[in-house]
Design a protein around this motif. Sequence first.
Motif, short mmCIF file in Angstrom:
data_model
loop_
_atom_site.label_atom_id
_atom_site.label_comp_id
_atom_site.label_asym_id
_atom_site.label_seq_id
_atom_site.Cartn_x
_atom_site.Cartn_y
_atom_site.Cartn_z
N SER A 6 0.90 -1.36 0.09
CA SER A 6 -0.06 0.12 0.03
C SER A 6 0.78 1.15 -0.15
CB SER A 6 -1.07 -0.18 1.17
OG SER A 6 -0.34 0.62 2.36
N LEU A 69 12.03 14.75 11.90
CA LEU A 69 10.81 13.67 11.86
C LEU A 69 9.77 14.78 11.84
CD1 LEU A 69 12.04 10.92 14.13
CD2 LEU A 69 11.69 10.57 11.73
N ILE A 112 10.87 3.08 9.53
CA ILE A 112 9.47 3.54 8.94
C ILE A 112 9.31 3.57 7.44
CG2 ILE A 112 8.29 5.83 8.91
CD1 ILE A 112 10.07 7.06 10.99
N ILE A 156 -1.81 12.09 4.48
CA ILE A 156 -2.40 11.17 5.12
C ILE A 156 -3.87 11.56 5.17
CG2 ILE A 156 -2.61 9.75 7.19
CD1 ILE A 156 -0.02 9.35 5.64
N LEU B 4 -2.67 3.22 4.40
CA LEU B 4 -1.40 4.39 4.47
C LEU B 4 -1.43 5.14 5.81
CD1 LEU B 4 0.76 5.82 2.98
CD2 LEU B 4 -1.02 7.39 2.27
N ALA B 5 -2.88 5.19 6.40
CA ALA B 5 -3.13 5.98 7.63
C ALA B 5 -2.40 5.21 8.91
CB ALA B 5 -4.49 5.97 7.80
N LYS B 6 -2.21 3.83 8.48
CA LYS B 6 -1.02 3.31 9.50
C LYS B 6 0.37 4.04 9.73
CE LYS B 6 -3.31 -1.04 9.53
NZ LYS B 6 -3.20 -2.24 8.96
N TYR B 7 0.78 4.37 8.58
CA TYR B 7 2.01 4.97 8.52
C TYR B 7 2.41 6.24 9.37
CZ TYR B 7 3.88 1.09 6.02
OH TYR B 7 4.04 -0.02 5.57
N PRO B 8 1.60 7.19 9.32
CA PRO B 8 1.84 8.32 10.16
C PRO B 8 2.18 7.97 11.65
CG PRO B 8 -0.51 8.64 9.56
CD PRO B 8 0.40 7.53 8.73
N LYS B 10 3.70 5.22 12.50
CA LYS B 10 5.24 4.89 12.68
C LYS B 10 6.00 6.03 12.84
CE LYS B 10 5.97 0.76 10.66
NZ LYS B 10 6.82 -0.19 9.43
N LEU B 11 5.67 7.22 12.07
CA LEU B 11 6.36 8.40 12.11
C LEU B 11 6.21 9.17 13.57
CD1 LEU B 11 8.31 10.07 10.04
CD2 LEU B 11 6.24 11.44 9.57
N ALA B 14 8.22 7.35 16.01
CA ALA B 14 9.69 7.58 15.91
C ALA B 14 9.94 8.84 16.69
CB ALA B 14 9.96 7.61 14.56
N ILE B 15 9.02 9.84 16.34
CA ILE B 15 9.17 11.36 17.19
C ILE B 15 9.14 10.98 18.44
CG2 ILE B 15 8.10 13.30 17.46
CD1 ILE B 15 7.24 13.39 14.62
#
Lengths: 159, 113
Positions: A6, A69, A112, A156, B4-8, B10-11, B14-15
């Motif tokens: 995705s 980040l 990430i 997003i 895709l909304a799962k990815y932020p 992750k960011l 990390a922050i």
Amino acid sequence: MSEVESVTNAKDAARSDNASFDPRILVFTCNWCSYAGADLAGTSRLQYPPNARIIRTMCSGRIEPVFVLEALRDGADGVIVTGCHPGDCHYVKGNFRAEKRFNFLKMALKQIGVEEDRVRLAWISAGEGEKFSLLIRDMTDKIRELGPNPFKSSNIKAT
Amino acid sequence: MSELAKYPRKLDAAIEAFRSERLRWVMGLSVVGAKASETERYNQIAEDVMIDEMRRQMLLVELRNKGPLTMKELSESTGLGRKQLLDHMLALRKRGAVTEVGEKENEYVYKAI
């Protein structure tokens, strides 16, 4: 569809509308070398794309991975961290610290799934205006190739 | 929620990780411990890191000395609980320090690399 697929699709979609894409690049400069280098590029009337937004810090050692980040999350398509050449730091060891932290940042970005080329570390002295303008040009081209940052929060929300 | 909304997250994770005192300490960014009043907190962070590392090394020593072992065998020989063991084995596997070499009694057998 797997998570990886995705994100790959999202990245492909992002690349497809690169023609109208104007990258936003954040550049962290240190007060003593790279900011002076950027200043020299300006006073020497060297041409470089207007995509770079510069933030001046006292030393590259002040730049934390969190800054980069957060920039990526909040709208930057690419981030450049610049500082004095190794051995030339005004505060002696600041740029070595910056490099060490940048390596941590790279590790996190790999985890990430952010493309490695979206962030860059560069050493620029006060006399290297030409190098600064080349760096911005090169980074702008690279980010244009990569497409918009799919990880920024506005992208997003739109999906 | 889209994939895709799962990815932020992750960011964002990390922050938060880079804001955490433990990672800041490893990177030399932490100011905890600079003041005498914070000695206890500093010691706690240092101890956490040290304990984790010692447990991971203990697992590697066991695997090197006794050959490939299952999680159950590792748990018996080191006295670590199942959850802790799983956390450490995952970390070691990610680091590339251990690998699965087969199965025994419906469990993976791990070997130190």
